[in-house]
Design an enzyme around this catalytic site. Structure first.
Site, PDB file in Angstrom:
ATOM      1  N   LYS A 116       8.583  32.417   6.854  1.00 44.37           N
ATOM      2  CA  LYS A 116       8.728  33.874   6.918  1.00 44.37           C
ATOM      3  C   LYS A 116       9.980  34.275   7.657  1.00 44.37           C
ATOM      4  O   LYS A 116      10.579  35.300   7.341  1.00 44.37           O
ATOM      5  CB  LYS A 116       7.495  34.500   7.586  1.00 44.37           C
ATOM      6  CG  LYS A 116       6.278  34.377   6.704  1.00 44.37           C
ATOM      7  CD  LYS A 116       5.423  35.600   6.737  1.00 44.37           C
ATOM      8  CE  LYS A 116       4.435  35.512   5.588  1.00 44.37           C
ATOM      9  NZ  LYS A 116       3.364  36.468   5.650  1.00 44.37           N
ATOM     10  N   LYS A 198       3.294  29.396  -4.923  1.00 42.20           N
ATOM     11  CA  LYS A 198       1.991  30.053  -4.994  1.00 42.20           C
ATOM     12  C   LYS A 198       2.148  31.481  -5.528  1.00 42.20           C
ATOM     13  O   LYS A 198       3.143  32.145  -5.235  1.00 42.20           O
ATOM     14  CB  LYS A 198       1.426  30.071  -3.565  1.00 42.20           C
ATOM     15  CG  LYS A 198       0.084  30.712  -3.392  1.00 42.20           C
ATOM     16  CD  LYS A 198      -0.396  30.555  -1.943  1.00 42.20           C
ATOM     17  CE  LYS A 198      -0.816  31.903  -1.382  1.00 42.20           C
ATOM     18  NZ  LYS A 198      -1.501  31.818  -0.081  1.00 42.20           N
ATOM     19  N   LYS A 201       1.013  37.755  -3.147  1.00 47.37           N
ATOM     20  CA  LYS A 201       0.720  39.174  -3.218  1.00 47.37           C
ATOM     21  C   LYS A 201       1.794  39.988  -2.512  1.00 47.37           C
ATOM     22  O   LYS A 201       1.878  41.186  -2.682  1.00 47.37           O
ATOM     23  CB  LYS A 201      -0.659  39.482  -2.649  1.00 47.37           C
ATOM     24  CG  LYS A 201      -0.852  39.219  -1.168  1.00 47.37           C
ATOM     25  CD  LYS A 201      -2.227  39.734  -0.761  1.00 47.37           C
ATOM     26  CE  LYS A 201      -2.860  39.028   0.407  1.00 47.37           C
ATOM     27  NZ  LYS A 201      -2.064  38.439   1.426  1.00 47.37           N
TER      28      LYS A 201
END
Ligand code: TRP
Length: 336
Positions: A116, A198, A201
């Site tokens: 991140k 992956k 979202k």
């Protein structure tokens, strides 16, 4: 004489993006079965969501939508505790305490932090770094036996376990040792356009995802342009190594229809991908249809949703406050 205690399970999802097909076929799909067997707590991790900059109106909307979608997916609020993380102030409070029991070195090794901070180079804030202490607090407040998480969160649960060991080592048995719970059949759904990543979202604009509430036409479009592979045989065969895109589509189709990989291979034998991709899209549309209808119906009933999250917060707070009181006493805070 042992009092029969139902085993406790807890998990959360950040309302930082719309729930996707990956959220559904991964964790969410399995939660409703668990509420029969365990005492379950599920929450919207809004405190965690702001470690990455959020638009306030979107965050509010998504938090409520996520709650409606949880219920639509089968999480009956009469049978489990559904709440919003920021409504139970004990999370932030225990999070602070546990920050003082999580080591800089440990936090630095978290792969999610590294990923991140690479993605948000202009906003590597303290919250992003101490995220796992807050997550440990989320968990430990409820003394759960199991924490259902995806592979990517296992390291955080391990860190929570280290904190338990450290804390209990000093103060005695304050926290129950939680186990990560990775469902055996839980499918890990990858991006439709990049089967190495992956289905996320949070990545807005990612063309490789399908959200739980996408229109059938959007779902069909996404599947029609899904990446398969570039080999010449162009047949539907499960080979995760060499044909990850096809394997991902087969996993989705299998989850949506209940068919085995063998059955799927036979069904599309000699047909190439032209038939297969829309078939997966249609299966997903059909799987999601009842959930979408139910979520829309619930979303329109704001009074009901408010009732659910208020009751959930009250139930959660009752348990959380007991744990926090004990912790405050142990570490030496003077009672008010
Ligand atoms: N970190 C989790 C994720 O990103 C969400 C989360 C927050 C969570 N607190 C938790 C999951 C506690 C399980 C238990 O998916």
């Amino acid at each position: 004489m042992e009092n029969e205690r139902k085993k406790v399970m807890l998990s959360g999802i950040k309302p930082s993006g719309d729930l996707t097909l990956g959220s559904y076929l991964g964790p969410l799909h399995h939660w409703p079965e668990m509420i029969e067997e365990y005492d379950c707590y599920y929450f919207m991790a809004d405190l965690h969501a702001i470690t990455v900059r959020q638009n306030p109106a979107d965050l509010r909307r998504r938090t409520l939508e996520q709650l409606a979608q949880y219920i639509a997916c089968g999480l009956d609020p009469e049978k489990c505790t559904l709440f919003i993380q920021s409504h139970v102030h004990q999370h932030a409070e225990l999070g602070w305490v546990l920050n003082c029991y999580a080591m800089f070195g440990e936090l630095s090794r978290m792969t999610q932090f590294k990923d991140k901070s690479a993605k948000n180079a202009d906003n590597i804030n303290g919250g992003l770094f101490t995220y796992p202490s807050l997550m440990a607090a989320d968990i430990l407040l409820y003394q759960p036996d199991f924490v259902p998480v995806g592979e990517d969160q296992k390291q955080h649960v391990e860190l929570a376990r280290n904190i338990v060991q450290r804390f209990n080592g000093v103060y005695g048995e304050v926290f129950r040792m939680p186990e990560p719970y990775i469902p055996k059949v839980g499918a890990r759904i990858m991006s439709l356009t990049n089967p190495a990543a992956k289905m996320s979202k949070s990545d807005n604009g990612d063309t490789g995802r399908v959200t739980l509430m996408d229109d059938p036409s959007v779902i069909m479009k996404q599947f029609k342009r899904a990446i398969t592979d570039s080999d010449t045989e162009r047949c539907v065969r499960y080979d995760k190594e060499n044909k990850p895109g096809v394997a991902n589509l087969m996993t989705i189709y299998s989850s949506a229809t209940g068919k085995s990989f063998d059955e799927i291979e036979k069904e599309f034998d000699g047909q190439g991908y032209g038939k297969f991709k829309p078939a997966v899209g249609e299966a997903v549309v059909e799987m999601l249809r009842p959930i979408q209808e139910e979520a829309k119906r619930i979303m329109a009933d704001k009074a009901y949703l408010e009732g659910v999250y208020r009751a959930g917060a009250e139930k959660a707070e009752y348990i959380a406050s007991k744990t926090l009181r004990k912790v405050y006493k142990k570490v030496g805070f003077l009672p008010r």
